[in-house]
Design a protein around this motif. Sequence first.
Motif: not given
Length: 164
Positions: A43-47, A93-96, A26-29
């Motif tokens: 925004f924060l990019p997460l996966a 969730n990791i901050v990408l 679920d990599p998303h912004l």
Amino acid sequence: MSIARIYTGGCQCGAVRYRAEGVLEDPHLCHCRMCQKAAGNYFLPLANAARDSFSVTRGEPGWFRSSEHVRRGFCRDCGTPLFYDMPGERFINIVLGSLDDPEDVRPHAQSGVESRMFWFAQIARLPEKETDVAGQAGREHHLAILESNRQHPDYDTDHWPPED
């Protein structure tokens, strides 16, 4: 799409490092206002990384409980946002942007779009420029930054900061 592999990353100063094995799902912004504040950005990019294949390999992150259901991990030394965690879930969730190779994971979706900046549709039309190192003053400034750089490299190290 993310592929199964070993992902490593950490904060800007190198005090906190982590490792995730497998697939980052679920990599998303996320554009929600809470993520904007946590990232200090638009925004924060997460996966998602499976919790059972995730580990902190150096240091100990600080945690801020941003709601009853969520805590956010960060480096206490340099402030880098690292994790969005819902304790009890099978993932973290990791901050990408904190990955050693952030280009490896391309976001596939956006969430919290009710708080997205209305002008994001215009970003591709903004003027672009590379880091300006033209002229002697530009080169000297660029070299001064490189020579005093305290940013951890984008790979695991045995010791950080380097020993003198």
